[in-house]
Design an enzyme around this catalytic site. Structure first.
Site, PDB file in Angstrom:
ATOM      1  N   ARG A 116       0.823  -1.214   0.000  1.00 26.47           N
ATOM      2  CA  ARG A 116       0.000   0.000   0.000  1.00 26.47           C
ATOM      3  C   ARG A 116       0.859   1.267   0.000  1.00 26.47           C
ATOM      4  O   ARG A 116       0.622   2.215  -0.758  1.00 26.47           O
ATOM      5  CB  ARG A 116      -0.923  -0.014   1.221  1.00 26.47           C
ATOM      6  CG  ARG A 116      -1.929   1.117   1.236  1.00 26.47           C
ATOM      7  CD  ARG A 116      -1.727   1.987   2.448  1.00 26.47           C
ATOM      8  NE  ARG A 116      -2.717   3.056   2.498  1.00 26.47           N
ATOM      9  CZ  ARG A 116      -2.408   4.309   2.797  1.00 26.47           C
ATOM     10  NH1 ARG A 116      -1.165   4.647   3.057  1.00 26.47           N
ATOM     11  NH2 ARG A 116      -3.340   5.226   2.847  1.00 26.47           N
ATOM     12  N   ARG A 197      -1.652  -8.880  10.133  1.00 28.00           N
ATOM     13  CA  ARG A 197      -1.083  -8.557   8.820  1.00 28.00           C
ATOM     14  C   ARG A 197       0.431  -8.448   8.951  1.00 28.00           C
ATOM     15  O   ARG A 197       0.931  -7.897   9.931  1.00 28.00           O
ATOM     16  CB  ARG A 197      -1.629  -7.223   8.301  1.00 28.00           C
ATOM     17  CG  ARG A 197      -3.123  -7.038   8.487  1.00 28.00           C
ATOM     18  CD  ARG A 197      -3.582  -5.689   7.963  1.00 28.00           C
ATOM     19  NE  ARG A 197      -3.273  -5.545   6.568  1.00 28.00           N
ATOM     20  CZ  ARG A 197      -4.166  -5.483   5.593  1.00 28.00           C
ATOM     21  NH1 ARG A 197      -5.458  -5.562   5.873  1.00 28.00           N
ATOM     22  NH2 ARG A 197      -3.798  -5.348   4.347  1.00 28.00           N
ATOM     23  N   ASP A 316     -13.426   5.679   2.495  1.00 32.53           N
ATOM     24  CA  ASP A 316     -13.792   5.054   3.774  1.00 32.53           C
ATOM     25  C   ASP A 316     -14.607   5.985   4.664  1.00 32.53           C
ATOM     26  O   ASP A 316     -15.331   5.522   5.540  1.00 32.53           O
ATOM     27  CB  ASP A 316     -12.532   4.636   4.538  1.00 32.53           C
ATOM     28  CG  ASP A 316     -11.965   3.314   4.043  1.00 32.53           C
ATOM     29  OD1 ASP A 316     -12.458   2.796   3.023  1.00 32.53           O
ATOM     30  OD2 ASP A 316     -11.021   2.795   4.685  1.00 32.53           O
ATOM     31  N   ALA A 329     -10.256   0.154  -1.519  1.00 32.46           N
ATOM     32  CA  ALA A 329      -9.474   1.204  -2.180  1.00 32.46           C
ATOM     33  C   ALA A 329     -10.062   1.503  -3.562  1.00 32.46           C
ATOM     34  O   ALA A 329     -10.083   2.656  -4.009  1.00 32.46           O
ATOM     35  CB  ALA A 329      -8.017   0.775  -2.294  1.00 32.46           C
TER      36      ALA A 329
HETATM   37  C1  LIG Z   1      -1.481   4.683   6.949  1.00 36.78           C
HETATM   38  C2  LIG Z   1      -2.489   3.767   6.312  1.00 36.78           C
HETATM   39  C3  LIG Z   1      -2.110   2.455   5.984  1.00 36.78           C
HETATM   40  C4  LIG Z   1      -3.030   1.575   5.376  1.00 36.78           C
HETATM   41  N1  LIG Z   1      -2.622   0.321   5.060  1.00 36.78           N
HETATM   42  C5  LIG Z   1      -3.466  -0.514   4.415  1.00 36.78           C
HETATM   43  C6  LIG Z   1      -3.048  -1.796   4.039  1.00 36.78           C
HETATM   44  O1  LIG Z   1      -1.935  -2.190   4.288  1.00 36.78           O
HETATM   45  N2  LIG Z   1      -3.915  -2.599   3.376  1.00 36.78           N
HETATM   46  C7  LIG Z   1      -5.193  -2.192   3.102  1.00 36.78           C
HETATM   47  O2  LIG Z   1      -5.944  -2.950   2.481  1.00 36.78           O
HETATM   48  N3  LIG Z   1      -5.630  -0.983   3.460  1.00 36.78           N
HETATM   49  C8  LIG Z   1      -4.796  -0.130   4.111  1.00 36.78           C
HETATM   50  N4  LIG Z   1      -5.224   1.105   4.494  1.00 36.78           N
HETATM   51  C9  LIG Z   1      -6.627   1.475   4.239  1.00 36.78           C
HETATM   52  C10 LIG Z   1      -6.879   1.762   2.795  1.00 36.78           C
HETATM   53  O3  LIG Z   1      -5.863   2.591   2.279  1.00 36.78           O
HETATM   54  C11 LIG Z   1      -8.222   2.444   2.745  1.00 36.78           C
HETATM   55  O4  LIG Z   1      -9.193   1.613   3.320  1.00 36.78           O
HETATM   56  C12 LIG Z   1      -8.706   2.679   1.357  1.00 36.78           C
HETATM   57  O5  LIG Z   1      -7.680   2.870   0.449  1.00 36.78           O
HETATM   58  C13 LIG Z   1      -9.660   3.875   1.361  1.00 36.78           C
HETATM   59  O6  LIG Z   1      -8.883   5.048   1.371  1.00 36.78           O
HETATM   60  P1  LIG Z   1      -9.358   6.444   1.927  1.00 36.78           P
HETATM   61  O7  LIG Z   1      -8.557   7.441   1.186  1.00 36.78           O
HETATM   62  O8  LIG Z   1     -10.826   6.562   1.921  1.00 36.78           O
HETATM   63  O9  LIG Z   1      -8.932   6.446   3.479  1.00 36.78           O
HETATM   64  P2  LIG Z   1      -7.507   6.357   4.164  1.00 36.78           P
HETATM   65  O10 LIG Z   1      -6.581   5.524   3.408  1.00 36.78           O
HETATM   66  O11 LIG Z   1      -7.776   6.000   5.573  1.00 36.78           O
HETATM   67  O12 LIG Z   1      -6.932   7.865   4.097  1.00 36.78           O
HETATM   68  C14 LIG Z   1      -7.401   8.909   4.905  1.00 36.78           C
HETATM   69  C15 LIG Z   1      -6.368  10.022   4.952  1.00 36.78           C
HETATM   70  O13 LIG Z   1      -6.947  11.158   5.609  1.00 36.78           O
HETATM   71  C16 LIG Z   1      -6.009  11.710   6.530  1.00 36.78           C
HETATM   72  N5  LIG Z   1      -6.762  12.417   7.579  1.00 36.78           N
HETATM   73  C17 LIG Z   1      -7.507  11.854   8.571  1.00 36.78           C
HETATM   74  N6  LIG Z   1      -8.059  12.797   9.344  1.00 36.78           N
HETATM   75  C18 LIG Z   1      -7.665  13.986   8.814  1.00 36.78           C
HETATM   76  C19 LIG Z   1      -7.918  15.328   9.190  1.00 36.78           C
HETATM   77  N7  LIG Z   1      -8.679  15.642  10.257  1.00 36.78           N
HETATM   78  N8  LIG Z   1      -7.355  16.328   8.460  1.00 36.78           N
HETATM   79  C20 LIG Z   1      -6.577  16.028   7.374  1.00 36.78           C
HETATM   80  N9  LIG Z   1      -6.301  14.758   6.994  1.00 36.78           N
HETATM   81  C21 LIG Z   1      -6.844  13.754   7.690  1.00 36.78           C
HETATM   82  C22 LIG Z   1      -5.259  10.478   7.018  1.00 36.78           C
HETATM   83  O14 LIG Z   1      -4.015  10.828   7.582  1.00 36.78           O
HETATM   84  C23 LIG Z   1      -5.141   9.655   5.748  1.00 36.78           C
HETATM   85  O15 LIG Z   1      -3.985   9.989   5.008  1.00 36.78           O
HETATM   86  C24 LIG Z   1      -4.355   2.012   5.118  1.00 36.78           C
HETATM   87  C25 LIG Z   1      -4.740   3.334   5.453  1.00 36.78           C
HETATM   88  C26 LIG Z   1      -3.816   4.212   6.036  1.00 36.78           C
HETATM   89  C27 LIG Z   1      -4.233   5.647   6.375  1.00 36.78           C
END
Ligand SMILES: Cc1cc2nc3c(=O)[nH]c(=O)nc-3n(C[C@H](O)[C@H](O)[C@H](O)COP(=O)(O)OP(=O)(O)OC[C@H]3O[C@@H](n4cnc5c(N)ncnc54)[C@H](O)[C@@H]3O)c2cc1C
Length: 427
Positions: A116, A197, A316, A329
């Site tokens: 990831r 994991r 998410d 994702a």
């Molecule tokens: C560090 C990390 C590692 C992950 N590792 C895996 C993995 O190994 N395998 C897997 O299947 N899924 C993993 N996931 C989850 C996966 O990436 C997500 O479920 C999916 O890709 C949906 O992505 P998203 O952008 O909706 O949410 P997310 O990937 O959770 O991203 C949310 C982002 O918003 C930022 N954020 C949160 N609150 C605030 C705020 N108040 N102000 C500004 N920014 C904020 C966070 O720092 C993050 O970068 C991980 C997520 C993260 C954050």
């Protein structure tokens, strides 16, 4: 009007977009909004985006977006898992069946599975190369909208206030944007399951005679299915690195950090008496490379957009997925792609219409796909071994064309007018 596109950037649309969170939802929305000519500010809480996490999968429905972004597929090529099949075993090591993905790769394009953090870094690099304004270390603490619905905005913890035509809350499962959209704070619920994991260099795997076969011919993918537990192991980078995940029942609290450490002894209890290949893999895992992630669930939200239709939850923040859907994702990315297209279709004067149409286009698809996380888990965890011995293929992952052979960008453009007309009729 565009349908599906590989152009670098459309002329400026005049639409300003604030995106909160630089995960795959936020980054994709930023890149796609930028491509459509909207002006983007992306705010991310983390001061530094380190390559965190372990294995993550992108189906054809999202890996197609990497092809639209010049240079990204090439950057991913050395990083991604290469095998085109998964072998399934019973928990005690009896071979059951092999599921090949070769045909769907030919028909629908290839998937992207890999680390990831590494894939995220490649996408972030592309966003920066496009000149997108990515501002790290910006913690958004409040969302608001002007009373007359003319603008939306956010405030950061150091008191900065920004406004735009549209705000996209892409901050993951603990989204603060939900408060504005829903009017109340809802807590994620434990799903009753957790995932151990791990990801580590495969040197020990190669030295051990019980596990050597997993890496000696390059990448491989294997799954072991037991009662209420499944264990998936992938060798990657030509067998030089190893990753495994073990989904098991867990009634504990809901820590949502990716940094929550796991304990090797706890995993060994879960796989006690299992195939020695699995037990050896667990034993050789460096303890600092093991994480325990509690799977949270949320009931479907009544809506993804605020009452004034200037703020949308994406990824998410709107719909956390169980890993067994293999679509979290991908759906986060589809959200961003479809939203950028709807804004393009609507134009600056009809931004609120764009958000309403986008929600209608996304809502049913996302929730139908979310449910596949439960059906796949139950298919494996409640496996009827008598039935499987007669029909081994019943263990195969369901690979459905309506999910995978799908282009969210083309779909948004194609559906827009009909959905808008339907919404207007029901007003
Ligand atoms: C560090 C990390 C590692 C992950 N590792 C895996 C993995 O190994 N395998 C897997 O299947 N899924 C993993 N996931 C989850 C996966 O990436 C997500 O479920 C999916 O890709 C949906 O992505 P998203 O952008 O909706 O949410 P997310 O990937 O959770 O991203 C949310 C982002 O918003 C930022 N954020 C949160 N609150 C605030 C705020 N108040 N102000 C500004 N920014 C904020 C966070 O720092 C993050 O970068 C991980 C997520 C993260 C954050």
């Amino acid at each position: 009007m565009m349908t599906t596109t590989t152009f670098p950037r459309l002329p400026p649309s005049g639409i300003s977009v604030i995106i909160v969170g630089a995960g795959f939802a936020g980054l994709t929305a930023a890149i796609e909004c930028h491509r459509k000519g909207h002006s983007v500010v992306l705010l991310e809480k983390a001061a530094e985006l380190r390559p965190l996490g372990d294995i993550i999968s992108f189906g054809q429905n999202s890996s197609r977006f990497f092809d639209k972004w010049p240079g990204v597929r090439e950057a991913l090529e050395p990083l991604v898992h290469k095998s085109e099949a998964v072998n399934f075993f019973s928990w005690d090591g009896r071979f059951v069946t092999t599921q090949s993905f070769a045909e769907e790769h030919r028909a629908w394009g290839s998937r992207v599975n890999g680390h990831r953090g590494e894939i995220h870094a490649a996408v972030l690099r592309h966003a920066l190369d496009c000149g997108i304004n990515v501002r790290l270390g910006r913690n958004v603490v409040r969302y608001f909208e002007e009373e007359d619905g003319s603008l939306a905005g956010v405030e950061t913890d150091d008191g900065e206030r920004l406004t735009a035509d549209v705000v996209l809350a892409a901050e993951g499962v603990r989204s603060r944007g939900r408060q504005l959209v829903l009017g109340f704070d809802d807590r994620p619920q434990p799903s009753g399951y957790a995932v151990y994991r791990a990801w580590f260099p495969a040197d020990e795997v190669r030295k051990n005679e019980k596990t050597r076969h997993l890496v000696e011919h390059g990448d491989s993918h294997n799954g072991w299915i037991g009662q209420d537990v499944h264990f998936l192991a992938a060798a990657i980078k030509d067998g030089r690195e190893m990753s495994w995940v073990c989904t098991h029942k867990d009634e504990g609290g809901i820590e949502e950090s990716w940094q929550f450490p796991g304990r090797i002894d706890d995993v060994l209890k879960v796989v006690k008496g299992w195939d020695p290949v699995v037990v050896e893999l667990v034993k050789m895992t460096p303890p600092e490379r093991l994480f325990d992630y509690k799977l949270v669930f949320r009931d479907p939200l009544p809506t993804f957009i605020s009452p004034k239709a200037r703020t949308a939850l994406i990824g998410d923040a709107a719909h956390p997925f169980l890993p067994t859907s293999i679509q979290g994702a991908s759906q986060a990315m589809e959200d961003g792609v479809a939203l950028a297209a709807c804004l393009d279709r609507a134009g600056k004067g009809r931004v609120q219409e764009a958000l309403r149409v986008w929600e209608r286009i996304r809502y049913e698809r996302v929730h139908k796909i979310q449910l596949t996380g439960i059906t796949t888990r139950e298919q494996w965890h409640k496996a009827d071994w008598d039935a499987i011995s007669k029909n081994p293929e019943s263990l195969h992952l369901k690979r459905e064309a309506w999910i995978l052979n799908f282009d969210a960008e083309a779909d948004a453009y194609a559906s827009y007018d009909a959905v808008r007309d339907e919404l207007e009729k029901n007003d």
